[in-house]
Design a protein around this motif. Structure first.
Motif, PDB file in Angstrom:
ATOM      1  N   CYS A 190      40.880  34.983  52.002  1.00  0.00           N
ATOM      2  CA  CYS A 190      40.938  35.886  50.857  1.00  0.00           C
ATOM      3  C   CYS A 190      40.317  35.184  49.652  1.00  0.00           C
ATOM      4  O   CYS A 190      40.014  33.992  49.702  1.00  0.00           O
ATOM      5  CB  CYS A 190      42.378  36.311  50.570  1.00  0.00           C
ATOM      6  SG  CYS A 190      43.282  35.123  49.571  1.00  0.00           S
TER       7      CYS A 190
ATOM      8  N   HIS B  87      41.614  34.149  47.116  1.00  0.00           N
ATOM      9  CA  HIS B  87      42.444  33.064  46.586  1.00  0.00           C
ATOM     10  C   HIS B  87      42.503  31.875  47.545  1.00  0.00           C
ATOM     11  O   HIS B  87      43.287  30.951  47.341  1.00  0.00           O
ATOM     12  CB  HIS B  87      43.863  33.565  46.283  1.00  0.00           C
ATOM     13  CG  HIS B  87      43.941  34.317  44.985  1.00  0.00           C
ATOM     14  ND1 HIS B  87      44.231  33.728  43.782  1.00  0.00           N
ATOM     15  CD2 HIS B  87      43.709  35.620  44.715  1.00  0.00           C
ATOM     16  CE1 HIS B  87      44.191  34.635  42.821  1.00  0.00           C
ATOM     17  NE2 HIS B  87      43.878  35.800  43.363  1.00  0.00           N
TER      18      HIS B  87
ATOM     19  N   HIS C 108      43.409  31.813  50.794  1.00  0.00           N
ATOM     20  CA  HIS C 108      44.331  31.850  51.932  1.00  0.00           C
ATOM     21  C   HIS C 108      43.548  32.141  53.208  1.00  0.00           C
ATOM     22  O   HIS C 108      42.739  33.054  53.247  1.00  0.00           O
ATOM     23  CB  HIS C 108      45.403  32.931  51.722  1.00  0.00           C
ATOM     24  CG  HIS C 108      46.179  32.753  50.447  1.00  0.00           C
ATOM     25  ND1 HIS C 108      46.371  33.762  49.534  1.00  0.00           N
ATOM     26  CD2 HIS C 108      46.791  31.654  49.940  1.00  0.00           C
ATOM     27  CE1 HIS C 108      47.083  33.306  48.513  1.00  0.00           C
ATOM     28  NE2 HIS C 108      47.343  32.021  48.734  1.00  0.00           N
TER      29      HIS C 108
ATOM     30  N   CYS D 246      45.808  40.785  51.598  1.00  0.00           N
ATOM     31  CA  CYS D 246      46.211  39.457  52.062  1.00  0.00           C
ATOM     32  C   CYS D 246      47.743  39.343  51.956  1.00  0.00           C
ATOM     33  O   CYS D 246      48.309  39.580  50.888  1.00  0.00           O
ATOM     34  CB  CYS D 246      45.538  38.380  51.211  1.00  0.00           C
ATOM     35  SG  CYS D 246      46.217  36.737  51.504  1.00  0.00           S
TER      36      CYS D 246
ATOM     37  N   CYS E 111      48.981  36.607  49.487  1.00  0.00           N
ATOM     38  CA  CYS E 111      48.863  37.062  48.091  1.00  0.00           C
ATOM     39  C   CYS E 111      49.980  38.045  47.765  1.00  0.00           C
ATOM     40  O   CYS E 111      50.589  37.977  46.691  1.00  0.00           O
ATOM     41  CB  CYS E 111      47.502  37.736  47.859  1.00  0.00           C
ATOM     42  SG  CYS E 111      46.161  36.573  47.577  1.00  0.00           S
TER      43      CYS E 111
ATOM     44  N   ASN F 214      45.634  41.993  46.819  1.00  0.00           N
ATOM     45  CA  ASN F 214      44.298  41.421  47.003  1.00  0.00           C
ATOM     46  C   ASN F 214      43.746  41.790  48.381  1.00  0.00           C
ATOM     47  O   ASN F 214      44.221  41.305  49.398  1.00  0.00           O
ATOM     48  CB  ASN F 214      44.368  39.892  46.849  1.00  0.00           C
ATOM     49  CG  ASN F 214      42.998  39.245  46.970  1.00  0.00           C
ATOM     50  OD1 ASN F 214      41.974  39.938  46.900  1.00  0.00           O
ATOM     51  ND2 ASN F 214      42.967  37.939  47.160  1.00  0.00           N
TER      52      ASN F 214
HETATM   53 ZN   LIG Z   1      45.477  35.617  49.615  1.00  0.00          ZN
END
Ligand SMILES: [Zn+2]
Length: 295
Positions: free
Chosen positions: A107, A109, A111, A166, A169, A176
Motif C-alpha cells: 500500500c 504507506h 504495508h 489495506c 491502514c 487507503n
Molecule cells: Zn497500508
C-alpha cells in the motif's frame, strides 16, 4: 534474466506509475481497471513453473557455485526452483529481484502483503467476479494474458470491481485503497536499498555470469558496466545482439540457455550430480520450452 522493462530512471517515461498511485478519482478508476485485470490474470502467474534453465541455475545456487543471483524477472520462478531446499529467508538473502515481484503487494504507506492473500481479499470483495474466475478454471479456459499476468478484456465494465482497502491502514483508522504490486513500473525508480544491494553483490562477486538478457534496461546494464570497471571476468550466454556488445572485456556465447545450461551444469558439478539426489533431481526438473528469440 529474460524479462525486459523499459529504462527505469528517466523523467520522460510514461506516467503509468503515477496513475497507479494517484489519490484522485482518476487514480481510483485506474486502479480498479488494473486490479481487475490482475485478478483475472493471476491463476497462470500463480501456477507458472520453472523451466530447465531455472533449475540448472538452482543447482548451481544450491551447490554454492553461484552464491548470489540478481534477476530482472518478476515471476518468482527462481525462488520456486529452490522451494524444496531453501526457506524464504535463505532465498531472499541469495536472490535479488531487481525489478520487484508479482507475488507481493504494498500500500502507499508501505504495508506489504502476499499476492495470494490479496487475491483472496479481492475475491471476498467481488463475489460476482470470483464466480466468473471459478467458471474459467472449471472449464479449463484462461483469459488471454501477457507476461505481467495482465489480461486483455473487451466489453467488460471495470467500475463494478471493488479494490479492498489495506487492512493494516484500516486498523490504524485510515482508509487507503492505493495498493500496487511490488513491481517497478514506468516512471518508478528502483528502491535505494535494492540498488545498493545490487552494487554490493557485484562488488563482492569473483565473476559475473549473465544468462538470457539483452540488458535493455539501464538498471541491469550499469551493473555489468560496474563489474567490467572492477575487472571482473564476465561470461554472457545469450542469442542475438545486446546492449553490452560494444563493451570490451566480456566473453559472449551465442546459444540458448535452454539448450546448453543443463549439460554445462553437469560438467561443472561433475560427480556431485550423482552423489547428491537433490542436484540430480534439479537437473531432471523443469518445463521444457522451445528456445525463444530472447532466450
Ligand atoms: Zn497500508
Amino acid at each position: 534474466m529474460s524479462r525486459q522493462l523499459p529504462e527505469q530512471e528517466s523523467a520522460s517515461t510514461p506516467a503509468f506509475y503515477h496513475e497507479l498511485v494517484d489519490s484522485t478519482e482518476k487514480g481510483f478508476a485506474f486502479r480498479q481497471r488494473y486490479w481487475l485485470r490482475s485478478y483475472l490474470g493471476y491463476t497462470p502467474v500463480r501456477d507458472a513453473l520453472p523451466n530447465t534453465t531455472h533449475y540448472a541455475l538452482a543447482a548451481l545456487q544450491y551447490s554454492s557455485i553461484i552464491p548470489k543471483l540478481i534477476t530482472q524477472n518478476v515471476d518468482g520462478l527462481h525462488h520456486k526452483a529452490l522451494s524444496s531446499v531453501w526457506n524464504t529467508a535463505h532465498k531472499q538473502e541469495r536472490i535479488l529481484e531487481l525489478h520487484g515481484s508479482l507475488h507481493k503487494v504494498h500500500c502507499s504507506h508501505g504495508h506489504v502483503m502476499d499476492r495470494a492473500t490479496f487475491q483472496d481479499r479481492l475475491s471476498a470483495a467481488n463475489p460476482e467476479w470470483k464466480t466468473y474466475v471459478d467458471e474459467l478454471e472449471a472449464t479449463g479456459q484462461r483469459p488471454r494474458t501477457n507476461p505481467d499476468g495482465d489480461v486483455e478484456l473487451e466489453g467488460i465494465a471495470y467500475d463494478s470491481f471493488r479494490v479492498p482497502e489495506c487492512a493494516t491502514c484500516l486498523a490504524e483508522n485510515r482508509h487507503n485503497s492505493i495498493l500496487k504490486p511490488e513491481l517497478i513500473f514506468f516512471g518508478e525508480s528502483i528502491r535505494q536499498d535494492v540498488r545498493d544491494r545490487s552494487y554490493a553483490d557485484i562488488e563482492h562477486c569473483s565473476r559475473l555470469f549473465l544468462v538470457g538478457t539483452t540488458l535493455a534496461t539501464y538498471s541491469a546494464f550499469r551493473l555489468l558496466r560496474h563489474a567490467l570497471e572492477l575487472k571482473k571476468p564476465v561470461l554472457m550466454l545469450n542469442i542475438g545482439p545486446t546492449r553490452a556488445d560494444p563493451l570490451s572485456g566480456l566473453e559472449k556465447i551465442e546459444m540458448s540457455s535452454r539448450i546448453v545450461m543443463r549439460d554445462a551444469v553437469r560438467a561443472v558439478l561433475g560427480s556431485r550430480v550423482d552423489d547428491d539426489p537433490i542436484i540430480e533431481r534439479m537437473l531432471r526438473s523443469g518445463v521444457v520450452q522451445p528456445p525463444s528469440e530472447d532466450d
